[in-house]
Design a protein around this motif. Sequence first.
Motif, PDB file in Angstrom:
ATOM      1  N   GLY A 146       0.707  -1.165   0.172  1.00 51.17           N
ATOM      2  CA  GLY A 146      -0.090  -0.111  -0.071  1.00 51.17           C
ATOM      3  C   GLY A 146       0.743   1.125  -0.043  1.00 51.17           C
ATOM      4  O   GLY A 146       1.960   1.162   0.125  1.00 51.17           O
ATOM      5  N   TRP A 147       0.115   2.372  -0.287  1.00 47.75           N
ATOM      6  CA  TRP A 147       0.495   3.562  -0.068  1.00 47.75           C
ATOM      7  C   TRP A 147       0.040   4.504   0.957  1.00 47.75           C
ATOM      8  O   TRP A 147      -1.282   4.708   1.219  1.00 47.75           O
ATOM      9  CB  TRP A 147       0.555   4.385  -1.505  1.00 47.75           C
ATOM     10  N   PHE A 148       0.820   5.209   1.629  1.00 44.25           N
ATOM     11  CA  PHE A 148       0.367   6.177   2.881  1.00 44.25           C
ATOM     12  C   PHE A 148       0.800   7.299   2.770  1.00 44.25           C
ATOM     13  O   PHE A 148       1.729   7.647   1.963  1.00 44.25           O
ATOM     14  CB  PHE A 148       0.650   5.359   4.147  1.00 44.25           C
ATOM     15  N   ARG A 149       0.073   8.346   3.216  1.00 47.27           N
ATOM     16  CA  ARG A 149       0.648   9.620   3.140  1.00 47.27           C
ATOM     17  C   ARG A 149       0.689  10.607   4.429  1.00 47.27           C
ATOM     18  O   ARG A 149      -0.373  10.126   5.476  1.00 47.27           O
ATOM     19  CB  ARG A 149       0.137  10.474   2.125  1.00 47.27           C
ATOM     20  N   GLN A 150       1.609  11.511   4.881  1.00 47.43           N
ATOM     21  CA  GLN A 150       1.160  12.207   6.131  1.00 47.43           C
ATOM     22  C   GLN A 150       1.776  13.729   5.585  1.00 47.43           C
ATOM     23  O   GLN A 150       2.987  13.875   5.132  1.00 47.43           O
ATOM     24  CB  GLN A 150       2.227  11.690   7.056  1.00 47.43           C
ATOM     25  N   ALA A 151       0.736  14.491   5.783  1.00 39.28           N
ATOM     26  CA  ALA A 151       0.793  15.983   5.693  1.00 39.28           C
ATOM     27  C   ALA A 151       1.320  16.518   7.107  1.00 39.28           C
ATOM     28  O   ALA A 151       1.061  16.076   8.131  1.00 39.28           O
ATOM     29  CB  ALA A 151      -0.345  16.609   5.219  1.00 39.28           C
ATOM     30  N   PRO A 152       1.964  17.760   6.923  1.00 38.53           N
ATOM     31  CA  PRO A 152       2.445  18.300   8.194  1.00 38.53           C
ATOM     32  C   PRO A 152       1.250  18.456   9.150  1.00 38.53           C
ATOM     33  O   PRO A 152       0.307  19.295   8.606  1.00 38.53           O
ATOM     34  CB  PRO A 152       3.160  19.575   7.652  1.00 38.53           C
TER      35      PRO A 152
ATOM     36  N   THR B 276      -0.598  17.333  -1.044  1.00 44.12           N
ATOM     37  CA  THR B 276       0.633  17.699  -0.470  1.00 44.12           C
ATOM     38  C   THR B 276       0.972  16.847   0.755  1.00 44.12           C
ATOM     39  O   THR B 276       0.178  17.090   1.594  1.00 44.12           O
ATOM     40  CB  THR B 276       0.900  19.218  -0.449  1.00 44.12           C
ATOM     41  N   ALA B 277       2.062  15.958   0.461  1.00 44.51           N
ATOM     42  CA  ALA B 277       2.362  15.249   1.799  1.00 44.51           C
ATOM     43  C   ALA B 277       3.587  14.493   1.306  1.00 44.51           C
ATOM     44  O   ALA B 277       4.038  14.442   0.249  1.00 44.51           O
ATOM     45  CB  ALA B 277       1.385  14.197   2.144  1.00 44.51           C
ATOM     46  N   VAL B 278       4.044  13.695   2.356  1.00 44.22           N
ATOM     47  CA  VAL B 278       5.237  12.543   2.340  1.00 44.22           C
ATOM     48  C   VAL B 278       4.311  11.476   2.178  1.00 44.22           C
ATOM     49  O   VAL B 278       3.683  11.024   2.913  1.00 44.22           O
ATOM     50  CB  VAL B 278       6.062  12.572   3.445  1.00 44.22           C
ATOM     51  N   TYR B 279       4.537  10.961   0.964  1.00 44.55           N
ATOM     52  CA  TYR B 279       4.029   9.426   0.646  1.00 44.55           C
ATOM     53  C   TYR B 279       4.827   8.386   0.795  1.00 44.55           C
ATOM     54  O   TYR B 279       6.221   8.431   0.522  1.00 44.55           O
ATOM     55  CB  TYR B 279       3.776   9.531  -0.870  1.00 44.55           C
ATOM     56  N   TYR B 280       4.430   7.187   1.455  1.00 42.82           N
ATOM     57  CA  TYR B 280       5.210   6.124   1.919  1.00 42.82           C
ATOM     58  C   TYR B 280       4.798   4.952   1.422  1.00 42.82           C
ATOM     59  O   TYR B 280       3.434   4.770   1.194  1.00 42.82           O
ATOM     60  CB  TYR B 280       5.131   5.983   3.540  1.00 42.82           C
ATOM     61  N   CYS B 281       5.668   3.952   0.953  1.00 37.29           N
ATOM     62  CA  CYS B 281       5.305   2.778   0.409  1.00 37.29           C
ATOM     63  C   CYS B 281       5.336   1.738   1.753  1.00 37.29           C
ATOM     64  O   CYS B 281       6.259   2.065   2.465  1.00 37.29           O
ATOM     65  CB  CYS B 281       6.084   2.264  -0.636  1.00 37.29           C
ATOM     66  N   ALA B 282       4.482   0.793   1.874  1.00 42.47           N
ATOM     67  CA  ALA B 282       4.486  -0.245   3.013  1.00 42.47           C
ATOM     68  C   ALA B 282       3.967  -1.481   2.640  1.00 42.47           C
ATOM     69  O   ALA B 282       3.187  -1.560   1.707  1.00 42.47           O
ATOM     70  CB  ALA B 282       3.519   0.512   4.018  1.00 42.47           C
ATOM     71  N   GLY B 283       4.517  -2.490   3.350  1.00 39.65           N
ATOM     72  CA  GLY B 283       3.957  -3.695   2.993  1.00 39.65           C
ATOM     73  C   GLY B 283       4.637  -4.763   3.895  1.00 39.65           C
ATOM     74  O   GLY B 283       5.831  -4.445   4.571  1.00 39.65           O
TER      75      GLY B 283
ATOM     76  N   VAL C 230       5.697  14.710  -2.172  1.00 39.00           N
ATOM     77  CA  VAL C 230       4.743  15.416  -3.223  1.00 39.00           C
ATOM     78  C   VAL C 230       4.308  16.842  -2.924  1.00 39.00           C
ATOM     79  O   VAL C 230       3.684  16.643  -1.762  1.00 39.00           O
ATOM     80  CB  VAL C 230       3.667  14.314  -3.226  1.00 39.00           C
ATOM     81  N   THR C 231       4.341  17.652  -3.519  1.00 39.59           N
ATOM     82  CA  THR C 231       4.031  19.013  -3.373  1.00 39.59           C
ATOM     83  C   THR C 231       3.002  19.419  -4.483  1.00 39.59           C
ATOM     84  O   THR C 231       3.499  19.599  -5.654  1.00 39.59           O
ATOM     85  CB  THR C 231       5.205  20.138  -3.200  1.00 39.59           C
ATOM     86  N   VAL C 232       2.010  19.827  -4.336  1.00 46.01           N
ATOM     87  CA  VAL C 232       1.019  20.263  -5.286  1.00 46.01           C
ATOM     88  C   VAL C 232       0.730  21.733  -5.051  1.00 46.01           C
ATOM     89  O   VAL C 232       0.357  22.251  -4.079  1.00 46.01           O
ATOM     90  CB  VAL C 232      -0.250  19.432  -5.282  1.00 46.01           C
ATOM     91  N   SER C 233       1.227  22.711  -6.085  1.00 50.48           N
ATOM     92  CA  SER C 233       1.049  23.838  -5.934  1.00 50.48           C
ATOM     93  C   SER C 233      -0.328  24.459  -6.631  1.00 50.48           C
ATOM     94  O   SER C 233      -0.770  23.870  -7.426  1.00 50.48           O
ATOM     95  CB  SER C 233       2.195  24.826  -6.621  1.00 50.48           C
ATOM     96  N   SER C 234      -0.988  25.423  -6.104  1.00 56.82           N
ATOM     97  CA  SER C 234      -2.267  26.009  -6.490  1.00 56.82           C
ATOM     98  C   SER C 234      -1.931  26.785  -7.788  1.00 56.82           C
ATOM     99  O   SER C 234      -0.966  27.607  -7.912  1.00 56.82           O
ATOM    100  CB  SER C 234      -2.996  26.651  -5.231  1.00 56.82           C
TER     101      SER C 234
END
Length: 121
Positions: free
Chosen positions: A35-41, A90-97, A117-121
């Motif tokens: 899976g993929w997870f993410r964590q934003a500040p 926008t977040a740090v994306y992590y792979c896990a398994g 991953v940073t997405v600008s507006s």
Amino acid sequence: QVQLVESGGGLVQAGGSLRLSCAASGRTFSTYAMGWFRQAPGKERECVAIMWSGGITYYADSVKGRFTISRDNAKNTVTLQMNSLKPEDTAVYYCAGPVRRSRSSYSGDYWGQGTQVTVSS
């Protein structure tokens, strides 16, 4: 030694696309959920997408229809295609398994180092 190494993060404008890849080594994950997870500040870690060995998938409501998880068991890789990106992605994306369910959440036995991953507006 098990290693999960993510790549593909970066800066993109809203509406753009990114493709994240995760290369696993040290063991075969073909029979396990990945899976993929993410964590934003300032926010809790969020499960974004999971793919079980049989091909069944799970997506968080916030990414349904925009993100697609896939895996290549022969290469021991997992990919997350992200389209129509939004600033809130926008977040740090992590792979896990392997990914396992624990009460009302999912978690992984092993984790990658994360990719921004940073997405600008």
